[in-house]
Write an enzyme that holds these catalytic residues in place. Structure first.
Site, PDB file in Angstrom:
ATOM      1  N   VAL A  15      98.365 -12.276   8.259  1.00  0.00           N
ATOM      2  CA  VAL A  15      98.474 -11.890   9.666  1.00  0.00           C
ATOM      3  C   VAL A  15      98.107 -10.419   9.843  1.00  0.00           C
ATOM      4  O   VAL A  15      97.405 -10.053  10.800  1.00  0.00           O
ATOM      5  CB  VAL A  15      99.883 -12.180  10.204  1.00  0.00           C
ATOM      6  CG1 VAL A  15      99.994 -11.735  11.661  1.00  0.00           C
ATOM      7  CG2 VAL A  15     100.208 -13.660  10.087  1.00  0.00           C
ATOM      8  N   VAL A 133     106.973 -17.615  17.484  1.00  0.00           N
ATOM      9  CA  VAL A 133     107.098 -19.042  17.779  1.00  0.00           C
ATOM     10  C   VAL A 133     105.727 -19.611  18.123  1.00  0.00           C
ATOM     11  O   VAL A 133     105.038 -19.101  19.002  1.00  0.00           O
ATOM     12  CB  VAL A 133     108.070 -19.304  18.953  1.00  0.00           C
ATOM     13  CG1 VAL A 133     108.120 -20.794  19.282  1.00  0.00           C
ATOM     14  CG2 VAL A 133     109.465 -18.779  18.627  1.00  0.00           C
ATOM     15  N   GLY A 135     102.815 -19.649  16.706  1.00  0.00           N
ATOM     16  CA  GLY A 135     101.572 -18.978  16.335  1.00  0.00           C
ATOM     17  C   GLY A 135     100.719 -18.514  17.501  1.00  0.00           C
ATOM     18  O   GLY A 135     101.058 -17.556  18.190  1.00  0.00           O
ATOM     19  N   GLY A 188      97.476 -24.655   1.501  1.00  0.00           N
ATOM     20  CA  GLY A 188      98.118 -23.425   1.967  1.00  0.00           C
ATOM     21  C   GLY A 188      98.976 -23.581   3.202  1.00  0.00           C
ATOM     22  O   GLY A 188      99.452 -22.592   3.769  1.00  0.00           O
ATOM     23  N   GLU A 191     104.607 -23.757   1.510  1.00  0.00           N
ATOM     24  CA  GLU A 191     104.931 -22.848   0.416  1.00  0.00           C
ATOM     25  C   GLU A 191     105.251 -23.656  -0.852  1.00  0.00           C
ATOM     26  O   GLU A 191     105.499 -24.860  -0.792  1.00  0.00           O
ATOM     27  CB  GLU A 191     106.147 -21.997   0.795  1.00  0.00           C
ATOM     28  CG  GLU A 191     105.979 -21.180   2.062  1.00  0.00           C
ATOM     29  CD  GLU A 191     105.026 -20.013   1.884  1.00  0.00           C
ATOM     30  OE1 GLU A 191     104.755 -19.625   0.721  1.00  0.00           O
ATOM     31  OE2 GLU A 191     104.524 -19.498   2.907  1.00  0.00           O
ATOM     32  N   LYS A 206     113.194 -21.253  15.327  1.00  0.00           N
ATOM     33  CA  LYS A 206     112.343 -21.115  16.518  1.00  0.00           C
ATOM     34  C   LYS A 206     113.061 -21.622  17.766  1.00  0.00           C
ATOM     35  O   LYS A 206     112.894 -21.068  18.860  1.00  0.00           O
ATOM     36  CB  LYS A 206     111.024 -21.861  16.297  1.00  0.00           C
ATOM     37  CG  LYS A 206     110.144 -21.196  15.251  1.00  0.00           C
ATOM     38  CD  LYS A 206     108.951 -22.049  14.878  1.00  0.00           C
ATOM     39  CE  LYS A 206     108.109 -21.360  13.809  1.00  0.00           C
ATOM     40  NZ  LYS A 206     107.009 -22.220  13.313  1.00  0.00           N
TER      41      LYS A 206
END
Length: 429
Positions: A15, A133, A135, A188, A191, A206
């Site tokens: 990010v 929240v 993206g 990806g 995790e 969220k």
């Protein structure tokens, strides 16, 4: 208004690099929109020797966060580290130093948002967190700005892309949970330790944020009934399709009579509902208001540029506030006493899967168990599992959460019937 606003970025991962990329590539437009030049001065990194290409040209790299927080030239601090305790410490220092803060840290905001909001107000700083929240979906700003005049009744939807990807693979490709999880990890989307995603914890955090902004109520994580998708079997996916549903992990906050019910878990969604068609890592959030009715917000729930775009939109807002002399803003000033709905006031239909002995009188015993709690059947399907065992799937009529809990407890006391799963069923449009 300064001719230039300087930015410090805490974190240079996916990010963080996306934020820098957008600020550089969209510079002419951003300059016009904000009336100033947005310049990234310093970025916090873990390794100074790592090659980062031309994107890092002209930017100072540091391994010391204090070089950003204590730099008098830096006006805005962007936190995209992803930790909780360390990020909280840095943000508190930044706000105390009079710097405006933009963060994408949902875990931090869910757990410590109230404390940070109070600190931001105390020091007359902006604090924004749109990217925390969904993206790339501007859901928080939509709730606090575009729907500010409405009385919001419901906020629900798919707010975790990892689980939606896994469920999409299980539904569309017939993969098992473990196979779909492995693919999500390889791509990806998940995790190496997927606990927060697959156990519904990420979605619950969220929902804490969405509930706070939509209803002005502060709900704690332990007050949100949270279920994940680990126990979901391919048989349940197929049975749901046979009944006319698709299974999705849904976060839901519903207000009725000034009380709210918030939960996260697998839900059977009617195949004709828009949420049923949301695939892979995408997110979708429904907001239902007394005036506007039902609205849907759909898009990528993660990813470098979608999430970074939400971060930069917050940076633009901060820059405009500085220009107008109106700093000291946070997402949503609406507050209401937190009132949780009683279980006897929360109604849903439920999908219940049971494994039991296939013998005379057993179905009668099952019927008596349900009737004991005044629970009626909407649909029933029985399938043989072996010569002496059967699987029974029931969709109930609408019942209270209190009745559902009583039924689940009753199954624990019987030896001849084993409750496999119990999921909520969303009503059709």
């Amino acid at each position: 208004m300064a001719d230039q606003l300087r930015i410090g970025i805490l974190g240079f991962g996916t990010v963080g690099s996306g934020v820098l990329r957008i600020l550089k590539n969209h510079e002419p437009k951003l300059n016009q929109v904000t009336g100033t030049t947005l310049k990234v001065k310093k970025v916090l990194v873990r390794d100074l020797k790592k090659q980062r290409g031309s994107i890092a040209d002209g930017v100072e790299l540091t391994m010391d966060a204090d070089e950003i927080i204590n730099d008098p030239e830096i006006d805005i601090v962007v936190e995209v580290m992803g930790s909780i305790d360390q990020a909280k410490e840095y943000i508190k220092k930044a706000l105390t130093a009079g710097k405006h803060v933009v963060t994408a840290n949902k875990d931090l905001i869910a757990l410590h948002g109230n404390e940070l909001v109070a600190l931001a107000k105390e020091y007359n700083c902006d604090l924004y967190y749109e990217a925390s929240v969904a993206g790339g979906i501007p859901i928080l700003r939509t709730i606090v700005d575009s729907l500010a005049s409405d009385e919001i009744q419901k906020v629900f939807g798919i707010v975790n892309g990892t689980t939606n990807f896994i469920l999409s693979q299980m539904t569309n490709e017939g993969k098992s949970y473990s196979e779909a999880l492995k693919e999500a990890q390889e791509l990806g989307f998940a995790e190496s330790d997927p606990t927060n995603d697959v156990d519904g914890i990420d979605a619950a955090r969220k929902m804490v944020i969405l509930t706070r902004l939509a209803f002005g109520m502060n709900v704690e994580l332990d007050q949100i009934e949270t279920k994940g998708i680990r126990d979901l079997q391919q048989e349940d996916i197929k049975m749901a399709e046979r009944l006319g549903y698709k299974i999705k992990l849904i976060g839901s906050a519903i207000q009725s009579e000034s009380r709210i019910s918030v939960d996260v878990g697998p839900i059977l969604v009617p195949v004709n509902h828009p949420l049923a068609s949301v695939q892979n890592e995408n997110n979708a959030v429904f907001v239902v208001g007394a005036a506007v009715g039902e609205t849907m917000y759909y898009g990528p729930g993660a990813g470098e540029l979608p999430t970074a775009n939400s971060v930069v939109s917050d940076v633009i807002t901060v820059a405009k506030n500085i220009r107008l002399g109106t700093s000291g803003n946070v997402f949503g000033s609406y507050q209401h006493e937190t009132n949780l709905a009683e279980d006897t006031k929360v109604f849903n239909k439920y999908y219940i899967s049971i494994e039991m002995q296939d013998k005379t009188g057993q179905f009668l015993a099952l019927t008596k168990l349900f009737s004991q709690f005044d629970i009626g059947f909407d649909q029933i399907i029985q399938q043989p599992l072996s010569s002496d065992m059967a699987k029974v799937v029931i969709v109930t009529h609408k019942i209270t959460k209190a009745q559902q809990k009583e039924l689940i407890n009753a199954f624990k006391d019987t030896n001849e019937m084993n409750l496999l799963v119990c999921f909520k069923v969303m009503e059709g449009n």
